[in-house]
Design an enzyme around this catalytic site. Sequence first.
Site, PDB file in Angstrom:
ATOM      1  N   GLY A   1      -9.785 -10.522  -0.418  1.00 50.35           N
ATOM      2  CA  GLY A   1      -8.624 -10.870   0.404  1.00 50.35           C
ATOM      3  C   GLY A   1      -8.087 -12.263   0.130  1.00 50.35           C
TER       4      GLY A   1
ATOM      5  NE  ARG B   1      -4.314  -1.712   1.582  1.00 40.16           N
ATOM      6  CZ  ARG B   1      -5.257  -2.174   2.364  1.00 40.16           C
ATOM      7  NH1 ARG B   1      -5.140  -2.100   3.680  1.00 40.16           N
ATOM      8  NH2 ARG B   1      -6.338  -2.708   1.848  1.00 40.16           N
TER       9      ARG B   1
ATOM     10  N   GLY C   1     -13.154  -4.712   0.846  1.00 43.57           N
ATOM     11  CA  GLY C   1     -14.565  -4.326   0.949  1.00 43.57           C
ATOM     12  C   GLY C   1     -15.034  -3.414  -0.177  1.00 43.57           C
TER      13      GLY C   1
ATOM     14  CE  LYS D   1     -20.164 -17.612   6.843  1.00 45.38           C
ATOM     15  NZ  LYS D   1     -20.310 -16.696   7.956  1.00 45.38           N
TER      16      LYS D   1
END
Length: 400
Positions: free
Chosen positions: A354, A36, A377, A197
């Site tokens: 991720g 980053r 996200g 999920k």
Amino acid sequence: MTFSTLDDAHLAGKRALVRVDFNVPMHDGQVTDDTRLRAAIPTIEKLRAGGAKVILLAHFDRPKGRWVDAMSLAPIAPALAKVLGHRVAFAPDCVGKDAAAAVDAMQAGDVLLLENVRFYPGEEANDPAFAQALAENGDLYVNDAFSAAHRAHASTEGLAHLLPAYAGEQMRLELSALDAALGRPQRPVMGIVGGSKVSTKLDLLRNLVTKLDKLAIGGGMANTFLYAQGHDVGASYCEKDMADTARDIIRLAGQNNCKLFLPLDIVVAEKIAPGAPARVRHLGALDDDERILDAGPETVERLCRAMANSKTLIWNGPLGVFEVPPFDKGTVTAAKYAADLVKAGKLVAVAGGGDTVAALHAAGVADEFTFVSTAGGAFLEWMEGKELPGVAALSKQNKR
Ligand code: ADP
Ligand code: MG
């Protein structure tokens, strides 16, 4: 959406407030992965080259509006200086007199990092007074933190309304890569969605079936789809209460002419352990203690063929329990195949998430994909088709 970029800005002598994402992994006060920090360099260099004063705003961890010394950005300044090859000053506050004094001391081309914006509750509340306090130290605002753009915070959204606002270089790169994958893709465009999920990726699946020509479903969530179609899933991870939802998504895909690819064959084992004895099974009866842990070879081969017949690929979520070999095989095989198509100039492949990024690194192909988003996200919300407040605020149409 159109944005102003740094090419449009008059930079000489200006104080540029730059929102970056420096929420890096740290251990014992040392940065353990400087991805980053490196991502922010093109924007910092461009501003310095234009003669601006570069004032960096960032958050670190989750101090929840309180001063937490262990979450100070202070150790980031020397780490950034090393990557940048130039001195980086640090101010022990992001607003008020300490910040102002540090900014006043700057010359053109200097770089200053301000303390964690999340030490103030006004940051996450997007409090106009706090945004104004931040704005005092700038003549223009640059947002280079796509990964924080799904949050409407003072430093990611509020500031864009108070100062002339520009998209930074990393932000620009990320937005154009994502636009090429889902906004205005070359067709046919295919998606791969895996992971554990269905429940966390419902919005994503619902959006994708309306935009893609083909969608392959893998990982644990494929078990839920198989169960919803009446197949035996043994002791697999499966969200049985999501069966209706899975059937809805299958229906929605049909209505939108999105061809769905569910597993044809599967890799099963009794337990998730490295080197556990694994068997390939066709759909049908499973033993009570058998778990589906990866996509089978026929499934992967069909998926590769579908990629070869596509021009664009967007991928989120591994096809199996890739952390535990041999259950990484489906993910690794498909990832390498996609990378080869990219190298041959036949496919634009964009991936994010991720675990997906970790899986692509493990497969050794992360650098070969057209673009790999580390935005987490924000990437997922973008895949869900949601408007990201930090991006929307930069848009020229949205100027107040
Ligand atoms: P991302 O972080 O890229 O968005 P997810 O967090 O949704 O991806 O999914 C990754 C997780 O899904 C991994 O931990 C992986 O082990 C798990 N997973 C994949 N396939 C299965 C499966 N068949 N059964 C259980 N878990 C699975
Ligand atoms: Mg994950």
